[in-house]
Design a protein around this motif. Structure first.
Motif, short mmCIF file in Angstrom:
data_model
loop_
_atom_site.label_atom_id
_atom_site.label_comp_id
_atom_site.label_asym_id
_atom_site.label_seq_id
_atom_site.Cartn_x
_atom_site.Cartn_y
_atom_site.Cartn_z
N VAL A 141 51.93 54.24 109.46
CA VAL A 141 51.15 54.52 110.61
C VAL A 141 51.93 55.82 111.34
CG1 VAL A 141 49.35 54.41 112.32
CG2 VAL A 141 49.56 52.71 110.30
N GLY A 142 51.49 56.99 111.38
CA GLY A 142 52.12 58.05 112.21
C GLY A 142 52.30 57.51 113.83
N ALA A 143 53.25 57.56 114.49
CA ALA A 143 53.61 57.13 116.00
C ALA A 143 54.44 57.78 116.71
CB ALA A 143 53.55 55.50 115.78
N GLY A 144 54.72 57.15 117.86
CA GLY A 144 55.63 57.49 118.60
C GLY A 144 55.35 57.31 120.12
N PHE A 199 42.87 67.73 118.73
CA PHE A 199 44.16 67.40 118.54
C PHE A 199 44.98 66.72 119.75
CE2 PHE A 199 48.66 69.40 119.17
CZ PHE A 199 49.01 69.23 117.82
N ASP A 200 44.67 67.16 120.73
CA ASP A 200 45.26 66.44 121.88
C ASP A 200 44.90 64.63 121.93
OD1 ASP A 200 46.45 68.76 122.69
OD2 ASP A 200 45.23 69.12 124.52
N THR A 201 43.90 64.71 121.49
CA THR A 201 43.24 63.29 121.51
C THR A 201 44.04 62.41 120.51
OG1 THR A 201 40.96 63.82 121.96
CG2 THR A 201 41.14 61.70 121.10
N PHE A 202 44.18 63.17 119.11
CA PHE A 202 45.03 62.50 117.95
C PHE A 202 46.43 62.35 118.42
CE2 PHE A 202 47.78 63.70 114.53
CZ PHE A 202 47.74 62.33 113.68
N VAL A 203 47.15 63.23 119.16
CA VAL A 203 48.46 62.91 119.51
C VAL A 203 48.38 61.89 120.68
CG1 VAL A 203 50.41 64.08 120.83
CG2 VAL A 203 48.91 65.42 119.21
N GLU A 204 47.55 62.00 121.51
CA GLU A 204 47.57 60.70 122.54
C GLU A 204 47.40 59.34 121.87
OE1 GLU A 204 44.55 59.17 126.24
OE2 GLU A 204 44.29 61.14 125.11
N GLY A 205 46.39 59.43 120.87
CA GLY A 205 46.50 58.01 120.29
C GLY A 205 47.68 57.58 119.46
N MET A 206 48.48 58.42 118.94
CA MET A 206 49.87 58.35 118.10
C MET A 206 50.90 57.89 119.18
SD MET A 206 50.53 60.99 115.24
CE MET A 206 50.77 62.52 116.32
N ALA A 207 50.79 58.54 120.48
CA ALA A 207 51.84 58.01 121.53
C ALA A 207 51.37 56.74 122.11
CB ALA A 207 51.63 58.99 122.56
N ASN A 243 47.89 72.33 108.27
CA ASN A 243 49.05 72.89 107.67
C ASN A 243 49.99 72.03 106.87
OD1 ASN A 243 50.49 74.88 106.62
ND2 ASN A 243 51.35 75.86 108.51
N LYS A 244 50.86 71.58 107.63
CA LYS A 244 51.88 70.90 107.18
C LYS A 244 51.48 69.54 107.58
CE LYS A 244 55.22 73.58 109.06
NZ LYS A 244 54.23 74.95 108.96
N TYR A 245 52.08 68.55 106.76
CA TYR A 245 51.57 66.97 107.22
C TYR A 245 52.74 66.29 106.86
CZ TYR A 245 49.42 62.54 105.90
OH TYR A 245 48.83 61.34 106.10
N THR A 246 52.74 65.27 107.72
CA THR A 246 53.90 64.15 107.57
C THR A 246 53.46 62.77 107.38
OG1 THR A 246 56.01 63.79 108.70
CG2 THR A 246 54.13 64.01 110.16
N THR A 247 54.18 61.99 107.05
CA THR A 247 53.99 60.69 106.74
C THR A 247 53.09 59.67 107.68
OG1 THR A 247 56.06 60.52 105.52
CG2 THR A 247 55.06 58.48 106.06
N GLY A 248 52.10 59.09 107.39
CA GLY A 248 51.19 58.07 108.36
C GLY A 248 50.44 59.05 109.00
N GLY A 249 50.34 60.18 108.95
CA GLY A 249 49.21 60.84 109.95
C GLY A 249 47.87 60.82 109.45
N ASN A 250 47.41 60.57 108.46
CA ASN A 250 46.05 60.24 108.19
C ASN A 250 45.76 58.83 108.51
OD1 ASN A 250 45.90 62.55 105.44
ND2 ASN A 250 44.19 62.48 106.99
N VAL A 251 46.64 57.85 108.30
CA VAL A 251 46.19 56.43 108.43
C VAL A 251 46.23 56.48 109.98
CG1 VAL A 251 47.10 54.04 108.27
CG2 VAL A 251 47.45 55.67 106.28
N ALA A 252 47.05 56.91 110.79
CA ALA A 252 47.02 57.14 112.28
C ALA A 252 45.77 57.57 112.70
CB ALA A 252 48.22 57.79 112.79
#
Length: 608
Positions: A60-63, A87-95, A461-470
Motif C-alpha cells: 500500500v503506497g504510503a509515507g 490528486f491532493d486528496t489521494f496524497v493526503e490519504g497516503m500521508a 503517467n508513471k506509476y509506482t508500487t502500491g499506488g492503486n491499493v492505496a
C-alpha cells in the motif's frame, strides 16, 4: 437506463456497492459504519471475488511527508497534470496511511523500505529514486509477507463482520444504472441475479468499484491500440463500469493509462487468451536477462534493453519512462549455455514454474526463425549484430550493461520462448472529484453516483508500487461515507412517483454469506486455515483407530485455477501416503500448499 417506463423494484437499499474488491469492500464497510443498509455485489462467483486487490503484492503506497509525497507524485505525473483536488486528496490519504492501518485495519504497518533495507529490491519500492522527494515514498504491508492476499483477507473480513448491515451477492453482475430522466439522479441499479434482471432501488448512493477493462478485447483495442494483453490479476474486470458510465453520460478520463509487470518490460510466457499470466519479475530473476539472450519483436529485431529493470512495465525512452508499443508476437531467443543456466538456477520460489517447458528448440538459427515464423535473414542479422556488440563490450543499440553481454554460441542448439505483453490494470474510468463523486462532461457531479478504486483512478503517467491499493483504501472510504449520507427525497418524473413504486414481495434479497455447515462422523475432524490466495480452506480428516490418516477431504477452497488447483489435487494424497501434514509444497503454489497443510494440522490437533 431511465425511469420513463413503469417498472417494479425488487429490493431497496440505502447504498449499493458494485464490485467486491479492495475498493468495494472498503466502500461497503464505511457505508455500513455510517448507518446504511448496503448491498455489495460482484460478477465473480464466491471465492473469486477480490478483484485485482486479491492478486496484488498487498503493498500500500504510503509515507509521512505530505509535501514530499505531493512533489514526488507531481513529477511522476509530469509532463501531464493530474486533477488538483482529487490528486491532493489521494496524497493526503497516503500521508496518513499509518494511522489508517492502525485505526481501520487494526494492524501496525510494516514498512517495505525498512524490511528490504540494503537489498536490491528496495528499488522496487522507490521506483523512481532519481526524482525529487522520492525518499518520501514507502509501501506498507499488514505483516512481513507479500503476494499472500493478507490485506485482502482483512478487507473481506471487515465486510463479513458487518453482515447484519451488508448483504453480499456473488455471481451477480451489475448491468445498468437506473437514472431519473429529468434530474439525472442515479436512483437504482439493475443487477443480474440467477439470470434474472433485478431492479434495486437505492436511496442514497451507488458506488462503482468494478475495476477496469483488462479482460475486454474490444476496449483494449479501442483505448490501448493492442489486440490483446495477458491479464495478471482477476479475469472478471471486463469493462462493465465503462459501459455504465457511458450510459449516464459521465466524463471519462485516463483511458490510455495502464500498467504492466513481469520479465523484461512486462512480458510473460504466452498463455492462451482468457488465462491469467504466470510471470516473474526481472528484479528477482536476473538470469533471464543477462548473457546470450535477446528479445525480438514482430519483425525479428530487438526493441529494448533486456537487462533494464522495468518500472511496472515502463522502460526508459528518450527522457521519459513509458510502456513500449506492444508487440503481437515477441520472442525470447537464447542458446544452449543460457538454457543450461536457466535450468540449473536454484528455485527460490520466484521463478515461473515450467518456464523452459515452453522452449522451442532448433539446431540452427535459420531453423529456429522458421519455427517461430520470423524472417531467417532478419533473425540471423539480429544475432550477428548482438554478437558484434558483445565482442566490443558496448550495446550501441540499447545501451545494455556490458557485463550482461555474451556472444551466442556458433553451434546450436538454439531456443525461443513465445512471450506476450502483460496487463496489470487499467486506470481509466469516470472523472471523479475529491468527494469520489462522478462528474458529467460539464464537470458537475452526477447526483448519487460515486466511484472508487481502479475504475477512474487518478494516475496519469508513471506509476509506482502500491499506488492503486492505496487509492482503493482512500477513495473507497470517501465514496462509502458520502454514498451513505442521507439525501433529499427521490424525484418524481417519468410518469410515476418512484417513492411510491411497488416492491416485489416474491423476491428474496438474502445475502450469499450465510455460513457453511460441515458434518463429521466418528474419527473425522474439521480443520481450517485462512492462509492461501482464496477465502480460506476447510478440510475433513478421517483417521483410523491406530491414529493413521485414512482420508483427507477438502470441503472448501477458492484457490486459483492454475497452480493452486494443482496443490488441491496433489497434497491430500501425498499427506495420506506420508501419514503427516508436513510435506513439501507444490512448486508454484506455496501459499495454497501452506493453507492446506495448516488446515490438516488444525484437524489433527483436535484428536483427543
Amino acid at each position: 437506463m431511465t425511469n420513463d417506463q413503469k417498472f417494479q423494484w425488487d429490493a431497496v437499499y440505502d447504498v449499493a456497492v458494485l464490485g467486491f474488491g479492495g475498493a468495494g469492500a472498503t466502500a461497503a464497510r464505511f457505508a455500513a459504519d455510517s448507518g446504511a443498509k448496503v448491498l455489495l455485489v460482484d460478477s465473480a462467483p464466491e471465492g473469486h471475488e477480490g478483484g485485482n486487490t486479491r492478486y496484488s503484492g498487498q503493498m500500500v503506497g504510503a509515507g509521512t511527508d505530505y509535501e514530499g509525497l505531493k512533489n514526488y507524485h507531481e513529477h511522476l505525473a509530469a509532463p501531464l497534470k493530474p486533477d488538483k483536488a482529487t490528486f491532493d486528496t489521494f496524497v493526503e490519504g497516503m500521508a496518513n496511511m499509518g494511522d489508517y492501518f492502525k485505526k481501520y485495519l487494526d494492524v501496525e504497518p510494516v514498512s517495505m523500505k525498512k524490511l528490504l533495507a540494503g537489498t536490491p529490491s528496495t528499488a522496487y519500492v522507490t521506483e523512481y529514486p532519481e526524482m525529487p522527494d522520492a525518499d518520501s515514498y514507502d509501501a506498507y504491508l499488514v505483516h512481513e509477507g507479500v503476494d499472500d492476499a493478507a490485506l485482502w483477507k482483512i478487507l473481506r473480513q471487515k465486510v463479513l463482520d458487518r453482515s447484519d448491515q451488508i448483504d453480499v451477492w456473488y455471481a451477480s453482475p451489475a448491468k445498468h444504472l437506473i437514472q431519473d430522466s429529468a434530474t439525472k439522479t442515479v436512483i437504482g441499479v439493475q443487477i443480474e441475479r440467477d439470470h434474472v434482471l433485478r431492479n434495486i432501488k437505492v436511496q442514497n448512493g451507488v458506488v462503482l468499484a468494478v475495476g477496469g477493462f483488462e479482460n475486454n478485447k474490444e476496449m483494449i483495442q479501442s483505448f490501448l491500440q493492442s489486440p490483446y494483453l495477458s491479464p495478471i490479476g482477476t479475469l472478471y474486470n471486463k469493462g462493465d463500469g465503462i459501459k455504465m458510465l457511458e450510459e449516464v453520460n459521465a466524463q471519462l478520463w485516463n483511458m490510455r493509462s495502464f500498467e504492466s509487470l513481469g520479465q523484461f518490460h512486462g512480458l510473460s510466457v504466452r498463455q492462451a487468451e482468457g488465462k491469467r499470466s504466470t510471470y516473474a519479475l526481472n528484479v528477482f530473476w536476473q538470469e533471464s536477462s543477462s548473457g546470450s539472450v535477446v528479445v525480438v519483436g514482430d519483425d525479428g529485431t530487438r526493441y529494448f534493453n533486456e537487462a533494464e529493470m522495468n518500472r511496472h512495465g515502463h522502460i526508459y525512452n528518450h527522457g521519459n519512462w513509458v510502456v513500449p508499443l506492444n508487440q503481437e508476437r515477441p520472442y525470447m531467443i537464447f542458446d544452449q549455455q543460457k538454457y543450461d543456466e536457466l535450468k540449473n538456477e536454484p528455485d527460490d520460489g520466484l521463478k515461473v514454474p515450467g518456464f523452459l517447458d515452453h522452449a522451442i528448440k532448433a539446431e540452427t538459427i535459420t531453423e529456429l526463425a522458421q519455427k517461430i515464423n520470423k524472417d531467417p535473414a532478419t533473425i540471423k542479422n539480429t544475432i550477428t549484430e548482438f554478437n558484434f556488440m558483445a565482442q566490443q563490450g558496448k550495446d550501441y543499440a540499447f545501451h545494455r550493461d556490458p557485463a550482461t553481454l555474451r556472444e551466442f554460441s556458433a553451434d546450436g542448439p538454439y531456443y525461443a520462448i513465445a512471450l506476450r505483453q502483460n496487463m496489470l490494470n487499467t486506470q481509466g474510468g469516470g472523472r471523479r472529484d475529491e468527494h469520489s463523486q462522478v462528474l458529467d462532461p460539464d464537470g458537475e457531479p452526477i447526483p448519487h453516483l460515486y466511484e472508487a478504486g481502479e475504475l477512474g483512478a487518478p494516475f496519469v503517467n508513471k506509476y509506482t508500487t502500491g499506488g492503486n491499493v492505496a487509492d482503493c483504501l482512500i477513495s473507497g472510504k470517501i465514496a462509502g461515507e458520502n454514498a451513505a449520507a442521507a439525501k433529499q427525497a427521490l424525484p418524481v418524473s417519468g410518469g410515476q412517483d418512484l417513492n411510491e413504486a411497488t416492491i416485489n414481495d416474491n423476491f428474496d434479497a438474502k445475502s450469499d454469506e450465510a455460513g457453511d455447515q460441515y458434518p463429521t462422523a466418528d474419527n473425522q475432524y474439521l480443520g481450517y486455515s485462512n492462509q492461501g490466495m482464496g477465502d480460506g480452506v476447510v478440510v475433513r480428516t478421517t483417521v483410523k483407530d491406530d491414529g493413521k490418516i485414512e482420508n483427507i477431504e477438502i470441503l472448501k477452497q477458492t484457490e486459483s485455477d492454475d497452480y493452486g488447483l494443482k496443490a488441491v489435487k496433489e497434497l491430500p494424497q501425498k499427506m495420506i501416503a506420508a501419514n503427516t501434514y508436513d510435506i513439501d509444497a507444490v512448486s508454484g503454489a506455496s501459499q495454497t500448499s501452506k493453507a492446506i497443510k495448516e488446515a490438516v494440522k488444525d484437524s489433527l490437533d483436535k484428536i483427543k
